[in-house]
Enzyme design. Structure first.
Site, mmCIF file in Angstrom:
data_model
loop_
_atom_site.group_PDB
_atom_site.id
_atom_site.type_symbol
_atom_site.label_atom_id
_atom_site.label_comp_id
_atom_site.label_asym_id
_atom_site.label_seq_id
_atom_site.Cartn_x
_atom_site.Cartn_y
_atom_site.Cartn_z
ATOM 1 N N GLY A 17 0.683 -1.071 -0.312
ATOM 2 C CA GLY A 17 -0.043 -0.056 -0.118
ATOM 3 C C GLY A 17 0.625 1.377 -0.014
ATOM 4 N N ASN A 90 4.262 5.114 8.979
ATOM 5 C CA ASN A 90 3.489 4.745 8.074
ATOM 6 C C ASN A 90 2.624 3.528 8.638
ATOM 7 O OD1 ASN A 90 1.520 4.533 5.639
ATOM 8 N ND2 ASN A 90 2.874 2.783 5.837
ATOM 9 N N TYR A 164 -8.952 2.876 16.239
ATOM 10 C CA TYR A 164 -8.333 3.289 14.891
ATOM 11 C C TYR A 164 -8.502 5.069 14.779
ATOM 12 C CZ TYR A 164 -7.186 4.118 10.022
ATOM 13 O OH TYR A 164 -6.848 4.609 8.648
ATOM 14 N N THR A 199 -5.772 0.575 -1.277
ATOM 15 C CA THR A 199 -4.944 -0.346 -0.557
ATOM 16 C C THR A 199 -5.549 -1.562 -0.121
ATOM 17 O OG1 THR A 199 -4.914 0.659 1.551
ATOM 18 C CG2 THR A 199 -3.381 1.845 -0.120
#
Length: 261
Positions: A17, A90, A164, A199
């Site tokens: 991704g 990332n 998240y 992704t």
């Protein structure tokens, strides 16, 4: 001469991704990259493709939710290449991670504390651990650039995936705080907030998001983004092009946030 010629970069979550695109873009622009991810086979496969195009990549398979494991990644940059100029945080898990941990993307009252802590460890802990270890190196060498990859869901509410969204929101404000503290040492810290990017993390939703019925409902540009478009943002912030960017949130989402208000 590339925009990162002679620079050393660490890119976490580099096997797929967005991270994979950043690794490739940075190498194309002359950086020597330490690429990190959990799964050694996928990471090495991604790195081999970059090496085939002339890039220089050193891989470190590591569990980035653990401080000592992150330490191995940061140490590798100095050991292999003698410096650390750009850190791209990332690594993270999203909706696709439900295949591994079904409870990981649930609302707060449906999440176990174990799932909550696990997601926070990967999505936020990895950033904290890497920054703690990279900043002293950057201070000693006179500067550097930190690029933290958050999400548009760190800038707005969302009906589920509360661990998240909390982690991504925390990354945004951590970045602001680091920017105010370490700029005097020549260290710039910025955040990229991607929208929905095509992704593996959101692959199951991409056909729906890009359908004729939905594509302009949620996004003025009518499409999901591509990993290379986020990589270009990381290149801007990580290189001298972004020399006066510090503490910024670069939203790359096709207008999703603008549309939603």
């Amino acid at each position: 001469m590339g925009l990162l010629e002679g620079k050393v970069a660490v890119v976490t979550g580099a096997s797929t991704g967005i991270g994979r695109a950043i690794m490739s873009t940075f190498c194309r622009e002359g950086a020597r990259v330490v690429a990190a991810s959990r799964t050694a086979s996928r990471l090495e496969e991604a790195a081999e493709k970059v090496r085939a195009d002339g890039g220089t990549v050193h891989t470190v398979a590591a569990d980035l939710s653990e401080d000592d494991e992150v330490g191995r990644v940061i140490d590798a940059a100095v050991a292999e290449f003698g410096a650390l100029d750009v850190l791209v945080n990332n690594a993270g898990v999203g909706y696709a991670y439900r295949a591994v941990r079904p409870g990981s993307m649930l609302p707060l009252d449906e999440s176990s504390l174990d799932d909550w802590n696990h997601v926070m460890g990967i999505n936020l802990g990895s950033v904290v651990y890497a920054c703690r270890r990279a900043i002293p190196i950057m201070k000693e060498q006179g500067g550097g650039s930190i690029v933290n990859v958050a999400s548009v869901l760190g800038l707005r509410g969302h009906p589920d995936a509360h661990a998240y969204t909390t982690a991504k929101g925390a990354i945004v404000n951590l970045t602001r705080s680091l920017a105010t503290t370490y700029a005097r040492f020549g260290i710039r810290t910025n955040t990229i907030c991607p929208g929905y990017i095509d992704t593996p993390m959101v692959a199951e939703y991409v056909p729906f998001l890009n359908s004729e019925e939905q594509r302009f409902v949620w996004n003025p540009m009518g499409r999901t983004g591509e990993p290379r478009e986020i990589a270009d943002g990381a290149l801007y912030l990580g290189s001298s092009m972004g020399s006066y960017c510090n503490g910024a949130e670069l939203v790359i989402d096709g207008g999703m946030i603008a549309k939603s208000g």
